[in-house]
Design an enzyme around this catalytic site. Structure first.
Site, PDB file in Angstrom:
ATOM      1  N   HIS A 117       0.921  -1.201  -0.257  1.00  0.00           N
ATOM      2  CA  HIS A 117      -0.127   0.042   0.128  1.00  0.00           C
ATOM      3  C   HIS A 117       0.893   1.182   0.051  1.00  0.00           C
ATOM      4  O   HIS A 117       2.176   1.048   0.228  1.00  0.00           O
ATOM      5  CB  HIS A 117      -0.763  -0.055   1.190  1.00  0.00           C
ATOM      6  CG  HIS A 117      -2.053  -0.869   1.056  1.00  0.00           C
ATOM      7  ND1 HIS A 117      -2.123  -2.481   1.285  1.00  0.00           N
ATOM      8  CD2 HIS A 117      -3.289  -0.623   0.620  1.00  0.00           C
ATOM      9  CE1 HIS A 117      -3.074  -2.698   1.081  1.00  0.00           C
ATOM     10  NE2 HIS A 117      -3.997  -1.969   0.648  1.00  0.00           N
ATOM     11  N   LYS A 147      -0.504   4.630   4.594  1.00  0.00           N
ATOM     12  CA  LYS A 147      -1.340   3.805   5.248  1.00  0.00           C
ATOM     13  C   LYS A 147      -0.840   3.494   6.767  1.00  0.00           C
ATOM     14  O   LYS A 147       0.379   3.259   6.881  1.00  0.00           O
ATOM     15  CB  LYS A 147      -1.562   2.499   4.716  1.00  0.00           C
ATOM     16  CG  LYS A 147      -2.439   1.516   5.196  1.00  0.00           C
ATOM     17  CD  LYS A 147      -2.726   0.453   4.133  1.00  0.00           C
ATOM     18  CE  LYS A 147      -3.792  -0.502   4.771  1.00  0.00           C
ATOM     19  NZ  LYS A 147      -5.039   0.152   5.045  1.00  0.00           N
TER      20      LYS A 147
END
Length: 273
Positions: free
Chosen positions: A155, A159
């Site tokens: 990600h 995040k």
């Protein structure tokens, strides 16, 4: 028209949700929630999302927004879910929850609220991810206990939780099919002299960097062959579109007077009978 409020309205997903709800023929934006310390308080939500003024200001108080709302979409932070779910329960507002990183107490609070209102809880609203879950379940059932399973996810750099909620859901599903407790078989990364791999464990590995929307791969590794089941998201609009679809599902449950905790398998009609 179904009135929909967005919690976490000032983030990237929140702004995309405002636009998606605003453009949906059966939905209207009834509220936009942010931290009461946000610099965007009182700004028009449509202006914030880039779709023009819609007459809905960004606010920091739950109850003021929920009084005129049918469904709340939450893409905020895990810390507020206990207060948020209690407010929705009290005002009979259905919920679509895409926030991840919940602990056991927070999950219990969501489950308790679902006795009173319909809630769709999913770490990933993407249609493709939920089909991926179905494929992973099928593979887990078909392969024997000697297969080694590893889950990799990537990600963007911003995040804050790891492994991702989707990776955790994949692991939970695999553990459920294998009839084991995931807390007893999960291995999170490896470092140093770890010894040989234990049979039956599920490995989790997380990478963070750049602007990666989200990538998940489950490796089923055996002697002489390997199966990889992957999903790669390239546009956050897939999550907004899924959340909007879940909102109409929750609104229908409200109309029918039904409560309960659902996930995207229910929304998409993938649930096995």
């Amino acid at each position: 028209m179904i009135s929909v409020a967005i919690c976490g309205a000032t983030g990237r997903m929140g702004r995309m949700l405002i636009e998606s709800v605003h453009n949906h023929p059966a939905l209207q934006v009834s509220g936009a929630l942010a931290s009461n310390k946000s610099d965007y308080l009182e700004l028009d939500a449509g202006t914030l999302a880039g779709c023009g003024e819609i007459g809905v200001p960004v606010q920091g108080e739950f109850d003021a927004v929920l009084e005129s709302t049918d469904v709340l979409i939450d893409f905020s932070v895990a810390d507020i879910i206990q207060d948020l779910s209690q407010s929705c329960k009290r005002t009979r507002v259905g919920m679509v929850i895409g926030t991840t990183g919940y602990g056991p107490d927070q999950k219990s609070c969501i489950e308790e609220a679902a006795f009173h209102i319909p809630i769709v809880l999913s770490p990933n609203m993407s249609v493709g991810v939920n089909i991926t879950l179905e494929l992973v379940e099928l593979a887990t059932r078909a392969l024997d206990s000697e297969i080694d399973i590893e889950i990799f996810e990537t990600h963007h750099r911003n995040k804050v939780d790891a492994p991702s909620g989707t990776a955790v859901r994949l692991g939970e599903l695999i553990a459920q099919v294998k009839d084991v407790d995931m807390s007893e078989v999960a291995v999170y990364g490896r470092e140093g002299i770890t010894g040989k791999r234990n049979r039956g464990t599920i490995g989790f590995h997380s990478a963070r960097g750049g602007d990666v929307v989200g990538e998940h791969t489950v490796f089923f590794v055996g002697d002489g062959e390997r199966i990889e089941i992957s999903h790669r998201a390239t546009d956050r609009a897939i999550f907004a579109n899924g959340a909007v679809r879940a909102s109409t599902f929750v609104a229908e449950k409200l109309h029918q007077g039904l409560t309960g905790l659902y996930d995207m398998s229910d929304v998409l009609g993938l649930r096995r009978q």
